[in-house]
Design an enzyme around this catalytic site. Structure first.
Site, PDB file in Angstrom:
ATOM      1  N   PRO A 181       3.932  -6.004   0.050  1.00 54.29           N
ATOM      2  CA  PRO A 181       2.600  -6.243  -0.505  1.00 54.29           C
ATOM      3  C   PRO A 181       1.517  -6.122   0.557  1.00 54.29           C
ATOM      4  CG  PRO A 181       3.693  -8.330  -0.119  1.00 54.29           C
ATOM      5  CD  PRO A 181       4.694  -7.257   0.220  1.00 54.29           C
ATOM      6  N   GLY A 222       2.075  -2.801  -4.154  1.00 53.20           N
ATOM      7  CA  GLY A 222       1.386  -2.264  -5.308  1.00 53.20           C
ATOM      8  C   GLY A 222       0.811  -3.248  -6.301  1.00 53.20           C
ATOM      9  N   ARG A 247      -2.473  -5.362  -0.580  1.00 53.40           N
ATOM     10  CA  ARG A 247      -3.689  -5.790  -1.275  1.00 53.40           C
ATOM     11  C   ARG A 247      -3.611  -7.217  -1.801  1.00 53.40           C
ATOM     12  NH1 ARG A 247      -7.051  -1.900  -3.307  1.00 53.40           N
ATOM     13  NH2 ARG A 247      -5.331  -0.420  -3.337  1.00 53.40           N
ATOM     14  N   TYR A 276      -7.868  -2.813   2.889  1.00 58.37           N
ATOM     15  CA  TYR A 276      -8.421  -1.465   2.872  1.00 58.37           C
ATOM     16  C   TYR A 276      -9.937  -1.491   3.094  1.00 58.37           C
ATOM     17  CZ  TYR A 276      -3.786  -0.896   0.965  1.00 58.37           C
ATOM     18  OH  TYR A 276      -2.435  -0.972   0.782  1.00 58.37           O
ATOM     19  N   CYS A 335     -25.790   9.380   6.149  1.00 57.17           N
ATOM     20  CA  CYS A 335     -26.422  10.567   5.574  1.00 57.17           C
ATOM     21  C   CYS A 335     -25.477  11.292   4.631  1.00 57.17           C
ATOM     22  CB  CYS A 335     -26.908  11.477   6.695  1.00 57.17           C
ATOM     23  SG  CYS A 335     -28.104  10.627   7.727  1.00 57.17           S
ATOM     24  N   ARG A 360     -14.106   2.198   0.084  1.00 58.53           N
ATOM     25  CA  ARG A 360     -13.459   2.170  -1.232  1.00 58.53           C
ATOM     26  C   ARG A 360     -14.376   2.626  -2.370  1.00 58.53           C
ATOM     27  NH1 ARG A 360     -11.758  -1.698  -3.583  1.00 58.53           N
ATOM     28  NH2 ARG A 360      -9.946  -0.716  -4.505  1.00 58.53           N
TER      29      ARG A 360
HETATM   30  C1  LIG Z   1       0.117   1.235   0.929  1.00 60.95           C
HETATM   31  C2  LIG Z   1       1.559   0.908   0.845  1.00 60.95           C
HETATM   32  C3  LIG Z   1       1.979  -0.377   0.482  1.00 60.95           C
HETATM   33  C4  LIG Z   1       1.031  -1.482   0.103  1.00 60.95           C
HETATM   34  O1  LIG Z   1       0.431  -1.281  -1.128  1.00 60.95           O
HETATM   35  P1  LIG Z   1      -0.462  -2.439  -1.794  1.00 60.95           P
HETATM   36  O2  LIG Z   1      -0.932  -1.839  -3.046  1.00 60.95           O
HETATM   37  O3  LIG Z   1      -1.561  -2.743  -0.835  1.00 60.95           O
HETATM   38  O4  LIG Z   1       0.431  -3.612  -2.011  1.00 60.95           O
HETATM   39  C5  LIG Z   1       3.332  -0.639   0.500  1.00 60.95           C
HETATM   40  N1  LIG Z   1       4.237   0.316   0.813  1.00 60.95           N
HETATM   41  C6  LIG Z   1       3.863   1.565   1.151  1.00 60.95           C
HETATM   42  C7  LIG Z   1       4.899   2.565   1.514  1.00 60.95           C
HETATM   43  C8  LIG Z   1       2.527   1.909   1.172  1.00 60.95           C
HETATM   44  O5  LIG Z   1       2.162   3.153   1.507  1.00 60.95           O
END
Ligand SMILES: *Cc1c(COP(=O)(O)O)cnc(C)c1O
Length: 417
Positions: A274, A239, A276, A370, A341, A312
């Site tokens: 992690p 996250g 992203r 992503y 389209c 995205r």
């Molecule tokens: C998507 C996800 C992540 C990764 O989230 P990021 O924001 O990319 O770090 C980690 N754990 C779970 C369970 C997820 O669904």
């Protein structure tokens, strides 16, 4: 911050000229930097110094075998959300003992596959899933290591589609029910309680939700301790956000300090998932300008990458920076749109972007997470190629799809002949 910089007005990926790679591989094209992926991993890893931890890369953010191998080589594990992702990890040579399995909808087959592979643990998201895992493991004569994914009802203050830790979200088990579920699991003969898990959302740019999460998990872990249910691993999910535009997300060091402080005195090991923050700024999407349409109210730069290649902006209204591959100072107010389209097919909307002519190359920045993993074949468009750069060399880590790839598996029934 990343390996994509200009030299004499030409965009480079590490020491490779982007236009040279495109000359060989074509567009649209994802390019990742090995150096950046490794640096992101090491920075995160070093920030956690002193805390026992496993970094389980979130495979759904970038699942190319080469990327998974790279992290495996650095000692990383994986957070998976499907059997397909498990298959990729094993194929990439990842240690199954460093793989955790999240997701609200694990099928019986997926549970069986994960048990047979010997993963570290299942992050269980409901009571019914617990029952199912017990049943499957028991039938296989195995014991399933589990943690419960707890939904702490904490607002991550991010886009609603990537908020996952609120009561109204489908993820995890309610905090208030967690202890009762652990007690139930403790009585099951094919279940071994190993951890507690949480993932409250993605692209977080403040630390307080993470801190609240650790404190909430800590309360539950202490309560479980009193009930005689010891917890070995605390999985804090992923996250941590990145800079797409002008966001100022906390550094991995600040994040680690927050965890360290909130968890001080705890003896458990920590798992991080992690995605992203590892891959986002380690990749770009290169696209070629096809046409420029100067209309009465708007200018459209029509490029050969669409929402099927990078969703995205369309899905999350996300901002992705767009840079020219040959540097220019000329800017224009325009929409950068793809060939799909759908009016929702855009990479940039009503923004100042590099003025471009047909044939020019543009780079969509921060496309390493992503990006390709969310690509589809919508409009029967072959998915882009992926390249990994390593200093002055590059390697095609996924070939561009062909038209034949598009129809693989499709068959016309004889009664239509
Ligand atoms: C998507 C996800 C992540 C990764 O989230 P990021 O924001 O990319 O770090 C980690 N754990 C779970 C369970 C997820 O669904």
């Amino acid at each position: 911050m990343n390996a994509f910089n200009y030299r004499e007005r030409q965009l480079y990926a590490e020491d490779c000229k982007v236009s040279d790679i495109v000359a060989e591989v074509g567009t649209p094209l994802y390019i990742y930097s090995r150096e950046t992926l490794e640096r992101h991993f090491r920075v995160f890893d070093q920030a956690l110094n002193g805390l026992e931890h496993i970094i389980c890369f979130s495979v759904k953010s970038n699942s190319n075998l080469a990327v998974l191998r790279l992290f495996a080589n650095l000692g990383g594990g994986a957070d998976i959300v499907s059997g397909g992702e498990l298959f990729r990890c094993l194929k990439a040579g990842m240690d199954p003992g460093r793989i955790v399995f999240s997701g609200v909808g694990k099928t019986t087959d997926e549970i069986r596959y994960a048990l047979a592979s010997g993963i570290l643990m299942f992050n269980v998201e409901s009571e019914m899933e617990l029952d199912r895992i017990q049943e499957v493991a028991s039938a296989m004569g195995k014991v399933a290591p589990i943690s419960f994914r707890v939904n702490p009802d904490i607002n991550p203050k991010t886009h609603p589609y990537i908020s996952t830790g609120l009561k109204k979200n489908k993820f995890g088990v309610e905090v208030d029910r967690a202890v009762a579920l652990y007690k139930k699991a403790a009585r099951m003969n094919a279940i071994r309680i190993l951890g507690i898990d949480c993932h409250i959302g993605s692209q977080l740019t403040t630390l307080s939700p993470f801190e609240e999460t650790v404190l909430k998990l800590r309360e539950i872990v202490e309560e479980l301790q009193e009930e005689g249910i010891p917890i070995r691993w605390i999985d804090l999910g992923g996250g941590l956000g990145i800079t797409y535009r002008d966001e100022a997300p906390p550094s991995p060091e600040a994040y680690a300090d927050t965890v360290r402080r909130a968890a001080s005195g705890m003896t458990q090991g920590f798992i991080f998932e992690p995605g992203r923050v590892m891959a986002g700024n380690a990749g770009i999407l290169v696209t070629r300008v096809l046409y420029v349409k100067r209309g009465p109210v708007k200018t459209f730069i029509i490029v050969d990458a669409g929402m099927n290649d990078m969703v995205r902006p369309s899905l999350y209204d996300a901002y992705q920076e767009i840079r020219p591959v040959v540097e220019t100072d000329r800017k224009i107010m325009a929409d950068v749109v793809g060939p799909i389209c759908e009016s929702g097919d855009f990479l940039a909307k009503e923004r100042e972007v590099p003025d471009a002519e047909p044939g020019d190359l543009l780079s969509v920045m921060s496309a390493g997470a992503y990006g390709f993993t969310m690509a589809s074949n919508y409009n029967s468009r072959p998915r882009p190629a992926e390249v990994l750069v390593n200093g002055n060399e590059f390697f095609v880590i996924r070939a561009r799809e062909t038209f034949e790839d598009l129809v693989r598996g499709e068959r016309i029934p004889p009664w239509l002949s």
